[in-house]
Design a protein around this motif. Sequence first.
Motif, short mmCIF file in Angstrom:
data_model
loop_
_atom_site.label_atom_id
_atom_site.label_comp_id
_atom_site.label_asym_id
_atom_site.label_seq_id
_atom_site.Cartn_x
_atom_site.Cartn_y
_atom_site.Cartn_z
N VAL A 126 -2.40 -3.54 -4.81
CA VAL A 126 -1.44 -3.87 -3.74
C VAL A 126 -0.10 -4.23 -4.37
CG1 VAL A 126 -0.87 -5.44 -1.85
CG2 VAL A 126 -3.20 -4.63 -2.10
N VAL A 179 5.88 -7.28 4.64
CA VAL A 179 5.40 -6.11 3.90
C VAL A 179 3.97 -6.36 3.40
CG1 VAL A 179 5.72 -4.76 1.81
CG2 VAL A 179 7.67 -5.31 3.22
N ASN A 181 1.71 -8.28 4.63
CA ASN A 181 0.81 -8.21 5.77
C ASN A 181 0.52 -6.77 6.17
OD1 ASN A 181 -0.70 -9.81 7.44
ND2 ASN A 181 1.07 -10.95 8.18
N ASP A 182 1.58 -5.95 6.23
CA ASP A 182 1.43 -4.55 6.63
C ASP A 182 0.58 -3.77 5.64
OD1 ASP A 182 3.03 -5.19 8.69
OD2 ASP A 182 4.74 -3.93 8.13
N LEU A 183 0.85 -4.00 4.35
CA LEU A 183 0.09 -3.27 3.33
C LEU A 183 -1.38 -3.66 3.37
CD1 LEU A 183 2.41 -3.27 0.19
CD2 LEU A 183 1.84 -1.37 1.68
N THR A 184 -1.62 -4.96 3.57
CA THR A 184 -3.01 -5.42 3.66
C THR A 184 -3.70 -4.77 4.84
OG1 THR A 184 -2.22 -7.51 2.78
CG2 THR A 184 -4.45 -7.49 3.63
N SER A 185 -3.00 -4.72 5.99
CA SER A 185 -3.59 -4.08 7.17
C SER A 185 -3.93 -2.63 6.87
CB SER A 185 -2.62 -4.12 8.35
OG SER A 185 -2.28 -5.43 8.68
N ALA A 186 -2.97 -1.92 6.23
CA ALA A 186 -3.19 -0.50 5.93
C ALA A 186 -4.41 -0.33 5.03
CB ALA A 186 -1.95 0.09 5.27
N ALA A 187 -4.55 -1.20 4.03
CA ALA A 187 -5.66 -1.08 3.10
C ALA A 187 -6.98 -1.43 3.76
CB ALA A 187 -5.42 -1.97 1.89
#
Lengths: 227, 513
Positions: A126, A179, A181-187
Amino acid sequence: MRPLCIYTKFALVVFSNALLFVTLPDWLNIIICCYLCALLALSGKVRSCLKWLLVCAVFALGNALAFLYPDNIAGHYLLFVFAGFGKLLPVVLVGALIMTTTKTSELMVGLRGLHLPRWIIIPTSVLFRFFPTIIHDYRQIRAAMRFRGIAVTAADMLLHPLRTMEYIYIPLLNNASTVANDLTSAALTRGITNPKPKTSLYQVTFSWVDAVVLALGCLLTGVAFHA
Amino acid sequence: MLDLDAISFSYQGQPSPSLDRVSLHAGRGQLLVLSGRSGCGKTTVSRVVNGLIPELFEGSLTGSCTLADETTAGMPIYRLSEEVGSVFQNPKTQFFTTDVRSELAFPMENVGKSRAEIQERIGAVASLFGVEQLLDRSMFSLSGGQKQMVAIASSVMLDPKILLLDEPSSNLDSKSIDSLAALLGRLKASGLTILVIEHRLYYLRDLADRFIIIDQGQVIRDLTAGQMAAMGRQEREELGLRALNADQVGKVSGAPSAGQSAIAGFSHPSTRSTGGRPQSEQPSTEPSPAGPGTRLHISKLTFRYKSSPDLALDIPDLTLTNQEVTGIIGRNGAGKSTLAKVLTGLVKPDRQSGFILDDQTQDRKELTRNSFLVFQDVNYQLFCESVEKELALGAQVSEGPLTAPVLLHVAEQLNLQDLLARNPNSLSGGEKQRVAVGCAVTSGKRLIVLDEPTSGLDLYHMNQVTQAIAYLHSLGDIVLIISHDREFLQQTCQRFLTLDRGRIVNDSSSQDR
């Protein structure tokens, strides 16, 4: 040229960090920097290779002229800059090499191959994905500052470092949390936490180039510790 | 296929529930549209379905969510991710890897599919989505529309039963929206159940089985496509919904909203110490009377990016004035944003390019000093801990420092007077946008460019932006708007410049060629 194998890059990280523990003679320092810059060119990043060579040359020159520095605070400061930051050059070079030539998927394969636990692999990948985003954010923020007339020129930045930092940090941090938060959601919604053994589309290939690079790296590190 | 039964949810630390007994049902192959005002709870519904609640967002959840006869409570998120594909709002941060092929492979690698299977599936999905030629590109080099396509492609790699899309059209031009609609049609026909959260409704008109309108966490309407189409304009606007018909959008809401209520405050115009000119009653429908018109004359403008031999911009002669609000339209990648960057001095055009603002030749630095670009993502331009300080930061009024009454007047004009003590970061997207516009006003700029100011805004906030633009126009600033949003453009602009491959191919008073 084909980029280096991910494991070769990991080895370079180990080499460059090991070098921090020993004092290097100037000639060896120059050779090591040239070796690392050459790897950038080998991976097809000729322009960035030349740029870093120039940086290395400036540091080498600064170091070589050490005896000309006046024996006062300003002189000591210059010496500190050239010797102190010069010492970090190999680590910075390896960092630049990895950041510019590695895909996220490649890094994940590499880390999994080392049998590291998931709580290291997931945050590291991440984080790796995070840097390019932060660089993009930084550029946007600098543009926004220009419209508001804050720290427009480099001189302004140097004259008011604290104020400049504040105006960069506030939007950067505000965005960083979004960002992240968004990346974690995507993953998460793409199943990164699945405990099943993972596969990879990316194939790790180890070629004779990697072997030569590794051998040279071992040799240089060995000489450094011996000298 | 998907059943929500009396779902209630409150985010941790928030007293009022974000969802209040929400029930809905979607059968196999159905497409449901969730709409409603910003902050009504639409996104929260999607988080319950894809498991980010409770995995990432904690709070108290009651009610049950059933997916293909299996309750999702207690199902780990990685199991759920095989059944539910999710596409998020921001195309910048919804991809996890850095190149297209890896991004498509990522969900399959996580469930441990073999390399051959992954390759085969990538081939099939890429051809379904028409992204074959993008496979080896870096994600950072893609346009917003292309990123959106890749994000959707990646979310259907595991052949999920349900696809969730959160405002998929907000960064797309009208042609890309058409291809998105066609794609959704194909996915729907293949039996996929689709949930679309959206403000822009027109492109879903023929696809949606039902429209579900949410307000304050409750389902207030559950309409069939027929009922939705039959809804009158007044009821639709009361519900805070945008138009269902792309062609009627402007005609319906254009004239009234431009000059309406909130800009009645125009009656005391010259409180501001710079540039305050008398305004016409309806600044956006009727051009302001010719007066000391500010104009920017552009000559022989060319610009190219280092990476490409082609001209990114080629504009031999163009005059922009404050007599009309100018909309810059054209497809994704046509050069709209590049033009904005050149005009605001962020990038340097080729040497022979000339800019004359009110008889003064402008170099790059002067352009930056005289202009303001309101970013699509305004978060980058907010630096302070309160809206009041934000408006005062960098303020330059020709006659001395910014005085309190002037600041208050600007805030009132932009409907920010109640927010002055708030932290800009805590505001909603539409409010942040208006703070940025306020900063442009207080810093005494003459050229103001807004990049996609309505992306992700509901009807209410869109109308507020329209009013903010009318205010800018009334101050005598040159206003340029880059947008794909026809409904919004129709009610704000009087002149439309169409860009195509860096050239102006149309300059007229209507959007239609």
